[in-house]
Every structure is written in C-alpha cells, then in structure tokens.
Design a protein around this motif. Sequence first.
Motif, short mmCIF file in Angstrom:
data_model
loop_
_atom_site.label_atom_id
_atom_site.label_comp_id
_atom_site.label_asym_id
_atom_site.label_seq_id
_atom_site.Cartn_x
_atom_site.Cartn_y
_atom_site.Cartn_z
N GLY A 99 0.85 -1.19 0.00
CA GLY A 99 0.00 0.00 0.00
C GLY A 99 0.88 1.24 0.00
N VAL A 100 0.43 2.25 -0.72
CA VAL A 100 1.13 3.54 -0.77
C VAL A 100 0.10 4.60 -0.43
CG1 VAL A 100 2.27 5.20 -2.31
CG2 VAL A 100 2.86 2.77 -2.45
N ASN A 101 0.49 5.58 0.39
CA ASN A 101 -0.41 6.67 0.74
C ASN A 101 -0.97 7.30 -0.53
OD1 ASN A 101 -0.60 6.86 3.51
ND2 ASN A 101 1.30 8.01 3.70
N ARG A 105 0.97 8.22 -4.59
CA ARG A 105 0.81 7.21 -5.65
C ARG A 105 1.20 7.77 -7.02
NH1 ARG A 105 -4.91 4.78 -3.45
NH2 ARG A 105 -4.01 4.11 -1.47
N GLY A 106 1.56 6.85 -7.91
CA GLY A 106 1.87 7.23 -9.28
C GLY A 106 3.20 7.93 -9.46
N GLN A 107 4.08 7.80 -8.47
CA GLN A 107 5.39 8.47 -8.54
C GLN A 107 6.54 7.47 -8.42
OE1 GLN A 107 5.42 11.76 -5.60
NE2 GLN A 107 3.19 11.70 -5.71
N GLY A 108 6.24 6.20 -8.57
CA GLY A 108 7.30 5.21 -8.54
C GLY A 108 7.57 4.59 -7.18
N VAL A 109 6.86 5.03 -6.16
CA VAL A 109 7.10 4.50 -4.81
C VAL A 109 6.76 3.00 -4.75
CG1 VAL A 109 6.43 4.64 -2.37
CG2 VAL A 109 6.74 6.74 -3.71
N GLY A 110 5.60 2.64 -5.27
CA GLY A 110 5.18 1.24 -5.24
C GLY A 110 6.16 0.34 -5.99
N GLY A 111 6.59 0.80 -7.17
CA GLY A 111 7.55 0.02 -7.96
C GLY A 111 8.85 -0.18 -7.18
N GLY A 112 9.32 0.89 -6.54
CA GLY A 112 10.54 0.79 -5.74
C GLY A 112 10.40 -0.18 -4.59
N ASN A 137 -7.81 -3.87 -11.02
CA ASN A 137 -6.90 -2.97 -10.30
C ASN A 137 -5.73 -2.62 -11.22
OD1 ASN A 137 -5.00 -1.75 -8.57
ND2 ASN A 137 -5.57 -3.03 -6.83
N PRO A 138 -5.46 -1.32 -11.44
CA PRO A 138 -4.33 -0.97 -12.31
C PRO A 138 -2.99 -1.49 -11.80
CG PRO A 138 -5.26 0.99 -11.25
CD PRO A 138 -6.18 -0.14 -10.96
N ALA A 139 -2.97 -1.91 -10.54
CA ALA A 139 -1.73 -2.48 -9.98
C ALA A 139 -1.34 -3.77 -10.71
CB ALA A 139 -1.90 -2.76 -8.49
C1 LIG Z 1 -0.88 -0.27 -6.09
C2 LIG Z 1 0.04 0.75 -5.41
C3 LIG Z 1 0.73 0.09 -4.24
C4 LIG Z 1 1.09 1.18 -6.44
O1 LIG Z 1 1.92 2.13 -5.83
P1 LIG Z 1 2.37 3.44 -6.65
O2 LIG Z 1 3.37 4.16 -5.83
O3 LIG Z 1 1.16 4.17 -7.07
O4 LIG Z 1 3.05 2.72 -7.91
P2 LIG Z 1 4.08 3.33 -8.95
O5 LIG Z 1 4.01 4.81 -8.96
O6 LIG Z 1 5.40 2.68 -8.75
O7 LIG Z 1 3.54 2.74 -10.29
C5 LIG Z 1 2.31 3.26 -10.75
C6 LIG Z 1 1.52 2.08 -11.20
O8 LIG Z 1 0.71 1.59 -10.15
C7 LIG Z 1 -0.56 1.27 -10.63
N1 LIG Z 1 -1.53 2.00 -9.83
C8 LIG Z 1 -2.50 1.39 -9.13
N2 LIG Z 1 -3.23 2.29 -8.48
C9 LIG Z 1 -2.72 3.50 -8.76
C10 LIG Z 1 -3.06 4.84 -8.37
N3 LIG Z 1 -4.08 5.09 -7.55
N4 LIG Z 1 -2.32 5.86 -8.84
C11 LIG Z 1 -1.29 5.62 -9.69
N5 LIG Z 1 -0.93 4.38 -10.08
C12 LIG Z 1 -1.64 3.33 -9.63
C13 LIG Z 1 -0.55 1.53 -12.10
O9 LIG Z 1 -0.25 0.27 -12.73
C14 LIG Z 1 0.60 2.46 -12.32
O10 LIG Z 1 1.34 2.22 -13.46
P3 LIG Z 1 0.88 2.46 -14.97
O11 LIG Z 1 -0.37 3.30 -14.92
O12 LIG Z 1 2.04 3.16 -15.55
O13 LIG Z 1 0.66 1.07 -15.49
C15 LIG Z 1 -0.74 2.00 -4.92
O14 LIG Z 1 -1.33 2.62 -6.02
C16 LIG Z 1 -1.80 1.68 -3.88
O15 LIG Z 1 -1.51 1.68 -2.68
N6 LIG Z 1 -3.03 1.42 -4.32
C17 LIG Z 1 -4.10 1.10 -3.39
C18 LIG Z 1 -3.86 -0.21 -2.66
C19 LIG Z 1 -3.68 -1.38 -3.61
O16 LIG Z 1 -4.28 -1.45 -4.68
N7 LIG Z 1 -2.85 -2.34 -3.17
C20 LIG Z 1 -2.61 -3.54 -3.92
C21 LIG Z 1 -3.69 -4.52 -3.68
S1 LIG Z 1 -3.34 -6.02 -4.59
#
Ligand SMILES: CC(C)(COP(=O)(O)OP(=O)(O)OC[C@H]1O[C@@H](n2cnc3c(N)ncnc32)[C@H](O)[C@@H]1OP(=O)(O)O)[C@@H](O)C(=O)NCCC(=O)NCCS
Length: 168
Positions: A99-101, A105-112, A137-139
């Motif tokens: 989970g990312v706050n 989100r959308g800044q590479g934190v989740g990927g890292g 889920n776009p994840a």
């Molecule tokens: C899924 C999550 C952890 C990704 O973290 P993030 O920091 O947004 O990820 P990144 O910035 O590294 O990568 C962005 C990618 O995350 C995905 N994503 C999922 N939800 C997103 C959101 N709300 N905003 C932006 N990106 C999102 C997309 O695939 C996006 O990449 P793409 O559009 O280029 O394909 C985060 O969006 C989150 O906490 N979402 C809610 C909780 C969740 O879905 N947890 C996973 C349950 S299986």
Amino acid sequence: MSRVVTVRIVTSADLPFLTDMLWEAAAVDAGMREIGKAAALAMPLVSKYLNDWGRPGDGGVIAVDSTGTPLGAAWYRLFPEDAPGYGFVAADIPELSIGVNDAARGQGVGGGLIVALLEMAQSAGLRGVSLSVDRDNPALALYGRHGFRDAGISSPEETSVTMVMRFE
Ligand SMILES: CC(C)(COP(=O)(O)OP(=O)(O)OC[C@H]1O[C@@H](n2cnc3c(N)ncnc32)[C@H](O)[C@@H]1OP(=O)(O)O)[C@@H](O)C(=O)NCCC(=O)NCCS
C-alpha cells in the motif's frame, strides 16, 4: 516534482503504518470500504496479514521521504496450506501485501517497494513471492512489469487473480 525517497527494512515500530497500508490495500474492495477501517482490520481474513508481526518468514520494506515520513510499505508473509491467504500458491512461497499513501501514488514509490521486497525475498533464499489482485486494479500491470505472472489457479470468473513471481 521529484523527491528523495528511501526504502528501508521495516521494524516493529512500523506496525501502525503497516496497518494503515493494509487498510489501503483492503479498501480497494467496495465491501471493505462499506464496513469501514476499524471493523475491516479486525476481520481475521484481513488481520491475518499482520497479526503477530515479526514471526519467522515475515519480511517487509518501507518507503520514507527525506523527513522520514513513511509513504508506503510492502511486506510478505508465509501462510500454511490449511489457513491460506487470498494469494496462496505454496506454504514456502510468501504472499505480498502493498500500500502507498494516496498522495504519494503514481510516482514510482510502489515500484521501488516491489523491487526492494523481491531483492529481500531472493536474499532470504525464497523461491518466489505470490499475491492476489483484483483483475480491474491498475496495480495488475505494475506487478506484471515486475515479473509476476498469472499462477494459473484462479478461474476467469473470479474477480481477482493469483499471481506469482518465481526466482528460479
Ligand atoms: C498499487 C500501489 C501500491 C502502487 O503504488 P504506486 O506508488 O502508485 O506505484 P508506482 O508509482 O510505482 O507505479 C504506478 C503504477 O501503479 C498502478 N496503480 C494502481 N493504483 C494507482 C493509483 N491510484 N495511482 C497511480 N498508479 C496506480 C498503475 O499500474 C501504475 O502504473 P501504470 O499506470 O504506468 O501502469 C498504490 O497505487 C496503492 O496503494 N493502491 C491502493 C492499494 C492497492 O491497490 N494495493 C494492492 C492490492 S493487490
């Protein structure tokens, strides 16, 4: 805007933040949002991802900004075959939660976080990491970019899919 993000290993002091991130992950589900944070986190099917945190096989990483403020967390945990998680593949393959706050989100934190967690899992000698994700889920695309593949367990009618990243 770019900012400095550091990924470090979780400590027991991070449990409240991990719990917040567990809620972020659970809240993807509309039913969970309806139930509300406190009640959802008290449900065994949710709390099992963090209860007794620090037991053998647990591992996690946390992303913090330059002030030390946590932005997101990813962790893995092993489950036995008779009490599996949603994304269970095998008793020796841990399941990932992330989970990312909202504001980060959308800044590479989740990927890292995923990269760091997979490195941790590989260093620990694990043969893979699994997860469960809603098909809408776009994840799902994010996981695919980091090597996770459909584990071939979920039927197409299911709203979620179990994915696995195998190191071998
Ligand atoms: C899924 C999550 C952890 C990704 O973290 P993030 O920091 O947004 O990820 P990144 O910035 O590294 O990568 C962005 C990618 O995350 C995905 N994503 C999922 N939800 C997103 C959101 N709300 N905003 C932006 N990106 C999102 C997309 O695939 C996006 O990449 P793409 O559009 O280029 O394909 C985060 O969006 C989150 O906490 N979402 C809610 C909780 C969740 O879905 N947890 C996973 C349950 S299986």
